[in-house]
Design a protein around this motif. Structure first.
Motif, short mmCIF file in Angstrom:
data_model
loop_
_atom_site.label_atom_id
_atom_site.label_comp_id
_atom_site.label_asym_id
_atom_site.label_seq_id
_atom_site.Cartn_x
_atom_site.Cartn_y
_atom_site.Cartn_z
N PRO A 20 38.74 19.15 16.06
CA PRO A 20 37.17 19.31 16.03
C PRO A 20 36.68 18.30 15.08
N ASP A 21 35.15 18.16 15.25
CA ASP A 21 34.59 17.55 14.28
C ASP A 21 34.53 18.38 13.21
N GLU A 22 35.50 18.32 11.96
CA GLU A 22 35.30 19.05 10.84
C GLU A 22 34.00 18.93 10.03
N ALA A 23 33.36 17.93 9.75
CA ALA A 23 32.36 17.25 9.09
C ALA A 23 30.98 18.02 9.76
N ALA A 24 30.87 17.86 10.78
CA ALA A 24 29.79 18.49 11.80
C ALA A 24 29.64 19.92 11.68
N LEU A 25 30.98 20.56 11.97
CA LEU A 25 30.94 21.95 11.85
C LEU A 25 30.57 22.40 10.40
N ARG A 26 31.41 21.72 9.46
CA ARG A 26 30.88 22.27 7.99
C ARG A 26 29.20 22.04 7.66
N ALA A 27 28.83 20.96 8.06
CA ALA A 27 27.44 20.88 7.92
C ALA A 27 26.73 21.89 8.60
N SER A 28 26.79 22.06 9.89
CA SER A 28 25.96 23.26 10.57
C SER A 28 26.44 24.61 9.94
N VAL A 29 27.29 25.23 9.76
CA VAL A 29 27.68 26.38 8.91
C VAL A 29 26.85 26.25 7.56
N ALA A 30 27.01 25.24 6.85
CA ALA A 30 26.16 25.39 5.56
C ALA A 30 24.55 25.37 5.82
N ALA A 31 24.08 24.61 6.81
CA ALA A 31 22.60 24.75 7.14
C ALA A 31 22.16 25.86 7.60
N ALA A 32 23.06 26.51 8.29
CA ALA A 32 22.75 27.94 8.82
C ALA A 32 22.67 29.23 8.02
N PHE A 33 23.58 28.96 6.70
CA PHE A 33 24.10 29.92 5.89
C PHE A 33 22.88 30.97 5.42
N PRO A 34 21.81 30.28 4.98
CA PRO A 34 20.80 31.30 4.61
C PRO A 34 20.34 32.23 5.84
N ARG A 35 20.16 31.82 6.83
CA ARG A 35 19.81 32.46 8.23
C ARG A 35 21.11 33.56 8.21
N THR A 36 22.30 33.20 8.09
CA THR A 36 23.47 34.14 8.42
C THR A 36 23.39 35.25 7.38
N LEU A 37 22.91 35.01 6.03
CA LEU A 37 22.86 35.93 4.95
C LEU A 37 21.64 36.89 5.54
N GLU A 38 20.62 36.28 5.92
CA GLU A 38 19.32 37.19 6.39
C GLU A 38 19.71 38.22 7.45
N ASP A 39 20.48 37.65 8.44
CA ASP A 39 21.11 38.59 9.43
C ASP A 39 21.87 39.72 8.73
N LEU A 40 22.76 39.39 8.00
CA LEU A 40 23.87 40.10 7.39
C LEU A 40 23.11 41.56 6.48
N THR A 41 22.06 40.89 5.93
CA THR A 41 21.22 41.72 4.97
C THR A 41 20.53 42.83 6.00
N ARG A 42 20.03 42.38 7.06
CA ARG A 42 19.42 43.41 8.19
C ARG A 42 20.42 44.48 8.56
N LEU A 43 21.65 43.78 8.81
CA LEU A 43 22.73 44.98 9.55
C LEU A 43 22.80 45.91 8.35
N VAL A 44 23.16 45.44 7.11
CA VAL A 44 23.53 46.36 5.96
C VAL A 44 22.62 47.48 5.82
N ALA A 45 21.25 47.14 6.17
CA ALA A 45 20.36 48.08 6.09
C ALA A 45 20.17 49.25 6.79
N ILE A 46 21.15 49.14 8.04
CA ILE A 46 21.21 50.14 8.82
C ILE A 46 22.63 50.99 8.60
N PRO A 47 22.34 52.27 8.09
CA PRO A 47 23.26 53.19 7.86
C PRO A 47 23.99 53.87 9.08
N GLY A 48 24.63 52.92 9.95
CA GLY A 48 25.22 53.44 11.17
C GLY A 48 26.70 53.98 10.60
#
Length: 468
Positions: free
Chosen positions: A12-40
């Protein structure tokens, strides 16, 4: 081996995937934060509405990742509904494999709030780690799957070839009571060529691992009885020993003077290829400096390929409720980890024989068997395992460890039995300081981002392969 050793048609295109993961990482943390807030929490003593909220949040997350076929499903366990599981699917292109991505959205109870340095259900970033209940175990596993899919969509488009099925369980921390029934009920929905279980960990910060073996598990209780009823300790003490004392004597027979298990019929071998230095183990486990480590052989073997027995509960009167009586009964619960290759039934029988043969002072010993779980070992020569190791090395830039784990994941045996043709890969985001199940559970953010990239690489490369 790294991507430079492969042709562009198979990598696979490692550089493109790496750049995509890095660019989306703030959104990923926001989503994880929302999941952590639910005491399921899937325990009967906690509000089940929070577990439903958690499942709803995961379903919405997966829809946002581009999946349209998203369902919340559950099965009954003796008339009682099981925890809500989220299943989402995108079919494979013709001739391409399907990958089942497993994680769980339920979490452990927070425990004593005084032991937490931050609010348990408020994800808090500090010194490169994210703290909160479920931040590591296992809402990070959900986000590894979801973020890897987003990167795949971003780089390869909405149809990367590989089929993807999400199975996000909702009762793992409660022992997965309906897991086997769920697999059998929805066998066709969950069928896959490769199963990725994101519920383990890495060797240490900066060094990834593929979990290649798990010990099996048996547990149970045993009770010692010496009297028909409690009697005055002054009037009758001396000729008869109390049940707690005899229980202690029985427990002491489980290990020899060096701390090796002394129960005949248990298998084990000193065969771990990884060096686990004693200083590292002491630091990771927090064992006191004065405590001598138990057993013989390498530390890695003692953790991964030899049996271990722990007493995890004792029923005797508490100190504050004690009275001057000779206690007639005392009871203990044990948890025994089994080496790969050990038959759980044979181990349970060995425990029963040992208890019967070592009843102290002729006390009446009653044994009640409990749960059984098989060990697991990965065939690291299989194509899927080789691809996973390549993806880990490419993402981290260092050779991954083929790691055993001393614990057990009993539902892995169910996956093996229901889907015997599937290759099972056990990955994860935890490190030795993640403290899953404990106060101050946390996730190392650098390793989290690498784990997302590794899974994106794995899925992309599997999508370049044909179904065997």
């Amino acid at each position: 081996m790294t991507s430079s050793s492969h042709t562009s048609s198979t990598v696979p295109d490692e550089a493109a995937l790496r750049a995509s993961v890095a660019a989306a990482f703030p959104r990923t943390l926001e989503d994880l934060t929302r999941l952590v807030a639910i005491p399921g929490i899937a325990w009967d003593s906690f509000d089940p509405k929070n577990l439903d909220r958690s499942a709803d949040a995961v379903a919405e997350l997966l829809r946002g990742a581009g999946l349209e076929d998203v369902q919340i499903l559950r099965v009954d366990n003796n008339g009682k509904p099981g925890g809500p599981a989220v299943v989402a699917r995108r079919p494979a292109a013709p001739g391409k494999p399907t990958v089942l991505l497993y994680a769980h959205h339920d979490v452990q109870p927070p425990g004593d709030p005084a032991l937490w340095e931050t609010e348990p259900f408020t994800a808090t970033e500090r010194n490169g780690r994210l703290y909160g209940r479920g931040a590591a175990d296992d809402k990070a596993g959900i986000m590894v799957h979801a973020a890897a899919l987003r990167a795949l969509n971003d780089v390869l488009g909405d149809e990367p070839g590989v089929g993807i099925t999400f199975f996000i369980e909702g009762e793992e921390e409660a022992g997965s009571p309906t897991f086997r029934t769920f697999l059998e009920t929805y066998r066709d929905l969950l069928r896959a060529d490769v199963i990725v279980v994101a519920d383990s960990g890495n060797w240490k910060i900066g060094t990834p691992a593929l979990t290649t073996s798990l010990r099996g598990l048996v547990d149970g209780t045993f009770e010692v009885r010496v009297l028909g009823h409690a009697v005055h300790s002054g009037m009758f003490g001396g000729p008869v020993l109390d049940a707690p004392t005899l229980l202690a004597r029985l427990i002491a027979t489980f290990h020899d003077e060096r701390g090796n298990l002394a129960i005949d019929g248990l298998e084990g071998f000193d065969d771990a290829a990884v060096d686990y230095p004693e200083d590292d183990f002491r630091q990771d486990s927090s064992v006191l400096d004065s405590v001598r480590l138990a057993g013989e052989g390498s530390i890695a073997s003692r953790l991964w390929t030899k049996p271990a027995l722990s007493i995890i509960g004792i029923d005797v009167p508490s100190v504050v409720m004690s009275s001057n009586t000779i206690q007639p009964t005392a009871r203990a619960k044990f948890s025994m980890r089994l080496a790969p290759g050990q038959d759980p039934e044979a181990a349970m029988d060995a425990m029963a024989r040992h208890l019967a043969a070592n009843a102290p002072f002729g006390a009446e010993v009653t044994f009640t068997p409990g749960e059984r779980g098989n060990a697991f070992a990965t065939d690291t020569s299989a194509p899927a395992a080789k691809t996973a190791l390549w993806a880990l090395e490419t993402a981290w830039g260092t050779t991954p460890v083929e790691m055993g784990v001393g614990g057990s994941i009993p539902f892995i045996a169910d996956l093996v039995e229901v889907f015997p043709q599937a290759s099972i890969l056990i990955t994860g985001v935890e490190d030795p300081d993640s403290r899953a199940h404990s106060a101050n559970e946390s996730l190392h953010l650098g390793d989290f981002e690498n784990a997302i990239l590794a899974e994106a690489l794995l899925l992309a490369r599997l999508g370049m392969q044909e179904t065997p």
